[in-house]
Design an enzyme around this catalytic site. Structure first.
Site, PDB file in Angstrom:
ATOM      1  NE  ARG A 243      -4.259  -1.392   0.004  1.00  0.00           N
ATOM      2  CZ  ARG A 243      -4.351  -2.462  -0.802  1.00  0.00           C
ATOM      3  NH1 ARG A 243      -3.358  -2.766  -1.628  1.00  0.00           N
ATOM      4  NH2 ARG A 243      -5.442  -3.200  -0.809  1.00  0.00           N
ATOM      5  CD  GLU A 272      -3.301   2.508  -5.772  1.00  0.00           C
ATOM      6  OE1 GLU A 272      -4.281   1.886  -6.221  1.00  0.00           O
ATOM      7  OE2 GLU A 272      -2.326   1.958  -5.245  1.00  0.00           O
ATOM      8  CG  HIS A 290      -3.227  -1.498  -7.207  1.00  0.00           C
ATOM      9  ND1 HIS A 290      -3.725  -0.814  -6.127  1.00  0.00           N
ATOM     10  CD2 HIS A 290      -3.179  -2.795  -6.815  1.00  0.00           C
ATOM     11  CE1 HIS A 290      -3.968  -1.661  -5.137  1.00  0.00           C
ATOM     12  NE2 HIS A 290      -3.633  -2.878  -5.534  1.00  0.00           N
TER      13      HIS A 290
HETATM   14  C1  8YV Z   1      -6.553  -5.741  -5.714  1.00  0.00           C
HETATM   15  C2  8YV Z   1      -4.962  -5.542  -3.722  1.00  0.00           C
HETATM   16  O1  8YV Z   1      -6.354  -5.467  -7.060  1.00  0.00           O
HETATM   17  O2  8YV Z   1      -5.954  -7.451  -2.795  1.00  0.00           O
HETATM   18  C3  8YV Z   1      -5.450  -6.360  -2.585  1.00  0.00           C
HETATM   19  O3  8YV Z   1      -5.312  -5.914  -1.435  1.00  0.00           O
HETATM   20  O4  8YV Z   1      -4.357  -4.554  -3.520  1.00  0.00           O
HETATM   21  C4  8YV Z   1      -5.204  -5.953  -5.138  1.00  0.00           C
HETATM   22  O5  8YV Z   1      -4.928  -7.301  -5.305  1.00  0.00           O
HETATM   23  C5  8YV Z   1      -7.437  -4.709  -5.120  1.00  0.00           C
HETATM   24  O6  8YV Z   1      -7.498  -4.717  -3.758  1.00  0.00           O
HETATM   25  C6  8YV Z   1      -8.842  -4.887  -5.672  1.00  0.00           C
HETATM   26  O7  8YV Z   1      -9.820  -4.438  -4.821  1.00  0.00           O
END
Ligand code: 8YV
Length: 324
Positions: A243, A272, A290
């Site tokens: 993150r 983002e 991402h």
């Molecule tokens: C996703 C991510 O694309 O799973 C997570 O925490 O950061 C990514 O794999 C994203 O969260 C989709 O909601």
């Protein structure tokens, strides 16, 4: 026949997942595949039994104060749940689930890709060729750093951190240091080829590459600040597929500009899709949008995992991936 449960889905999902949802639920969807406003989330919370949302949906305490409030379960499409105010969800007795496991391997692959891209300067090289500025091979051209034998510190040694360690150690001959809240057991260390280091600064001080695999929590936000980046050896690299807010952007940009860090590979950002414009001009930084879990296989599996949680909940069973 009893009425079907209503599910609100905030984004377009892989076709197979949408088809499965449609056979089981009365699906409500926003017309466009875009982030929504708090008012739309509140409308969904008022009319749907379940909400299936993603990292782009900020389900805040204010949003969860919706009145009426019909939703009993929020199934997040993703393993990280920092987009949802879990305390507020608990207060409203809404169950929250995530999608662990299914995205582990692909996210670790992307972290490994960023290690290779930054250490071997692949982004810069690709831009050079595309711009028609490559003048030909020469012994001293575009030299990066050797991956094999270098030391990788994995911060956060959960599923994804361990999967990266396995790749880095067994696949690429890296020495791996693992740092996290709890010491991994001996079997995990043997399997991943990692050595546990209890002290964060000690792990940073030895690393040519630091890769982040921590959730965004009050404890981890800003963890990689100016002081900790300064502990990393001169010429080292930072990789972030976790993150954006785990890193202090000002400190990172400064460390890159001064050359203290040789490069960074980033897949995630504080706000983002906004990317700090100072990073855009730095050739030694690889910037991805991402993509950690972005394979067809994983995105389908994430959808089915969210669906499995919702179905279990409405059957009256415990949702398998309950986080709140
Ligand atoms: C996703 C991510 O694309 O799973 C997570 O925490 O950061 C990514 O794999 C994203 O969260 C989709 O909601």
């Amino acid at each position: 026949m009893t009425a079907r449960r209503v599910i609100a889905v905030t984004r377009r999902l892989p076709a197979a997942v949408e088809a499965a949802l449609a056979t089981r639920f009365d699906v409500r969807r926003a017309p466009d595949d875009l982030p929504l406003t708090p008012a739309v989330y509140q409308r969904f919370l008022g009319e749907a039994d379940a909400l299936l949302c993603t990292v782009t949906d900020r389900i805040t305490a204010e949003v969860l104060a919706a009145n009426p409030l019909r939703t009993r379960i929020i199934a997040n499409f993703g393993v990280g749940t920092d987009n949802i105010d879990l305390a507020a969800a608990r207060a409203h007795e809404i169950v929250v689930t995530n999608t662990p496991d299914v995205l582990t391997e692909d996210t670790a692959d992307l972290a490994m890709a960023l290690i290779l891209m930054t250490m071997r300067r692949a982004g810069e090289g690709e831009r050079l060729v595309r711009a028609g500025r490559w003048t030909g091979w020469r012994p001293t051209h575009h030299l990066g750093r050797r991956v094999a034998g270098s030391t990788l510190a994995v911060l956060g040694f959960g599923r994804i951190g361990q999967a990266l360690a396995r790749r880095a150690h067994h696949g690429f001959g890296m020495r791996v240091l693992a740092w996290g809240r709890t010491a991994p057991d001996a079997a995990t260390l043997a399997d991943t080829g990692a050595t546990y280091v209890a002290d964060l600064e000690a792990a940073l001080a030895e690393a040519q590459v630091v890769s982040l695999h921590l959730p965004s929590t009050p404890e981890t936000r800003g963890l990689l600040d100016a002081r900790r980046l300064a502990v990393m050896p001169t010429g080292s690299f930072l990789i972030n597929t976790a993150r954006g807010d785990v890193v202090d952007d000002d400190a990172l940009v400064r460390a890159l500009i001064t050359g203290h860090l040789a490069g960074a590979g980033l897949d995630v950002y504080r706000q983002e899709p906004t990317v700090d414009t100072r990073l855009l001009g730095l050739e030694q930084v690889v910037l991805l949008p991402h993509l950690g879990s972005a394979t067809r296989e994983t995105r389908e599996a994430m959808g089915f995992r969210a669906l499995a949680n919702i179905e279990a909940f409405f059957r009256g069973d415990a949702a398998p991936d309950r986080v709140a």
